[in-house]
Scaffold this active site. Sequence first.
Site, PDB file in Angstrom:
ATOM      1  N   SER A 117       3.737   1.940  -4.496  1.00  0.00           N
ATOM      2  CA  SER A 117       3.212   0.621  -4.151  1.00  0.00           C
ATOM      3  C   SER A 117       3.313  -0.341  -5.333  1.00  0.00           C
ATOM      4  O   SER A 117       3.596  -1.532  -5.162  1.00  0.00           O
ATOM      5  CB  SER A 117       1.760   0.722  -3.674  1.00  0.00           C
ATOM      6  OG  SER A 117       0.933   1.256  -4.678  1.00  0.00           O
ATOM      7  N   VAL A 166      -3.563   3.212   0.527  1.00  0.00           N
ATOM      8  CA  VAL A 166      -3.529   2.894   1.948  1.00  0.00           C
ATOM      9  C   VAL A 166      -4.902   3.081   2.595  1.00  0.00           C
ATOM     10  O   VAL A 166      -5.182   2.504   3.649  1.00  0.00           O
ATOM     11  CB  VAL A 166      -2.463   3.766   2.657  1.00  0.00           C
ATOM     12  CG1 VAL A 166      -2.915   5.213   2.740  1.00  0.00           C
ATOM     13  CG2 VAL A 166      -2.128   3.234   4.036  1.00  0.00           C
ATOM     14  N   ALA A 202       0.817  -1.210   0.000  1.00  0.00           N
ATOM     15  CA  ALA A 202       0.000   0.000   0.000  1.00  0.00           C
ATOM     16  C   ALA A 202       0.854   1.265   0.000  1.00  0.00           C
ATOM     17  O   ALA A 202       1.913   1.315   0.622  1.00  0.00           O
ATOM     18  CB  ALA A 202      -0.925   0.008   1.215  1.00  0.00           C
ATOM     19  N   CYS A 203       0.374   2.274  -0.715  1.00  0.00           N
ATOM     20  CA  CYS A 203       0.986   3.607  -0.667  1.00  0.00           C
ATOM     21  C   CYS A 203      -0.141   4.624  -0.660  1.00  0.00           C
ATOM     22  O   CYS A 203      -1.318   4.261  -0.616  1.00  0.00           O
ATOM     23  CB  CYS A 203       1.950   3.835  -1.826  1.00  0.00           C
ATOM     24  SG  CYS A 203       1.166   4.051  -3.441  1.00  0.00           S
ATOM     25  N   ASP A 204       0.195   5.885  -0.703  1.00  0.00           N
ATOM     26  CA  ASP A 204      -0.809   6.935  -0.562  1.00  0.00           C
ATOM     27  C   ASP A 204      -1.900   6.831  -1.629  1.00  0.00           C
ATOM     28  O   ASP A 204      -3.077   6.765  -1.319  1.00  0.00           O
ATOM     29  CB  ASP A 204      -0.128   8.305  -0.630  1.00  0.00           C
ATOM     30  CG  ASP A 204      -1.117   9.440  -0.429  1.00  0.00           C
ATOM     31  OD1 ASP A 204      -1.845   9.396   0.572  1.00  0.00           O
ATOM     32  OD2 ASP A 204      -1.163  10.360  -1.258  1.00  0.00           O
TER      33      ASP A 204
END
Length: 465
Positions: free
Chosen positions: A383, A409, A375-377
Amino acid sequence: MNSKAKSKSNVQGFGNFLSGMIMPNIGAIIAWGLITTLFIGTGWLPNKELESMVSPMLTYIIPGLIAYQGGKLVGGNRGAVMGIIAATGVIVGSDYVMFLGAMIIGPVAGWVIKKFDEAVEGKVKAGFEMLVNNFSIGILGMILAIIGYYLVGPFMGAILSVLDSGVQFMVKNSILPLVAIFVEPAKVLFLNNAINHGVFTPLAVDQVAEAGKSIMYLIETNPGPGLGVLLAYWMFSKDKVTKTSAPGAIIIHFFGGIHEIYFPYILMNPILLLSTIGGSLAALLYYTIFNLGLAGPASPGSILAYLGMAPKGSTIAVLFGAVIAAAVSFVISIPLIKRANKKSSNLEDATMKIKEMKAESKGLGNTPINKIIFACDAGMGSSAMGATVLKKKLKEAGLSEIEVEHASVSEIPKDAKLVVVHKDLAERAAKSAPEAKLVTITNFMAAPEYDMVVDDLKKLYSQIH
């Protein structure tokens, strides 16, 4: 969660929500930017017939898409339809391009239909469900469109007028570069998408409509400041892990446009914010003096996208701004990195600490894990890259049957059992997937946690089989 971490998580979450309405529609904005760059009277290939697409796309299509996405985020598919209906009133109720108006009315419309559906759930007689569903959207959508026309559109038009005047004042008085003091620290806290797509992009579109370009597209997306820091690490760092990972990070950052790749290098030595601030400030001063801008968003922030959105005749000038930013950032970074070489805190030490923590860890438990979420922003940049790296390591370890997916995320699948995320997004990940085991990383390219995950999974599967 302490109050500081909670505040940071809330700010990131709100920023993610704003950018979540823009990010899925970036392709449409880029398409409009390319059409503008190519076919307007001062474009590369002037064409009056094709130029006629510019205004409808900007005025109706893109704000409609944003409102649709905003409604969907809150109220699902029914919220999406409500969002675009309500946005019609906002769009025609103002002389300004209603990106910001769409970002407000879309989620509101989604919330309205969501609350209506909750209120009537279980109370509709059998056979009347379709009638209620269709007329509820029609009637409530109409009401919100009217409210948008008479209230939201004019109100947002007034706000945009003030904001536009403020931007023009800063540009004319050469103080716009000072925004770098706020933008660069915010970026490394993973607010880059929120700043660029939630703030600068909506402000830029009106400038492009009037002048064919906007300096707002050049503020957050410039790859120069991050490039300068990474080059300095590569050439002057004595930390082996940092030094060897920097070249790969340079390629991904500068050509791939994934700026998140350099954030850990800043967070490892926060004084390097002086480098990125200095580089960004110098470039913005240059762009302001020579009245430069882009015709559309450079997304991702790759130098290739940067140059692709440069208006006719300004490609070299725009490139030079990135060079200035990189050079200033590089020069400032050299003494700061040499100073850091004398300290013990570096990625190599972090790796040792992680190994010590691993000895005390309970591992992944005994539950089979068939899918890993990275997960990333925004769920699109770092990600996706991290998921690719982890997939490769799992394949090499003979665990190719384990799926690795990437996600925002804030939208981690509820059934996720193992989530990999940067440590600065861990609080939001824990809130989004409270039942999942979190593995936090500090460096996307050279994270020792990748090998830890693979080792633990190998042990887990050997026990199962």
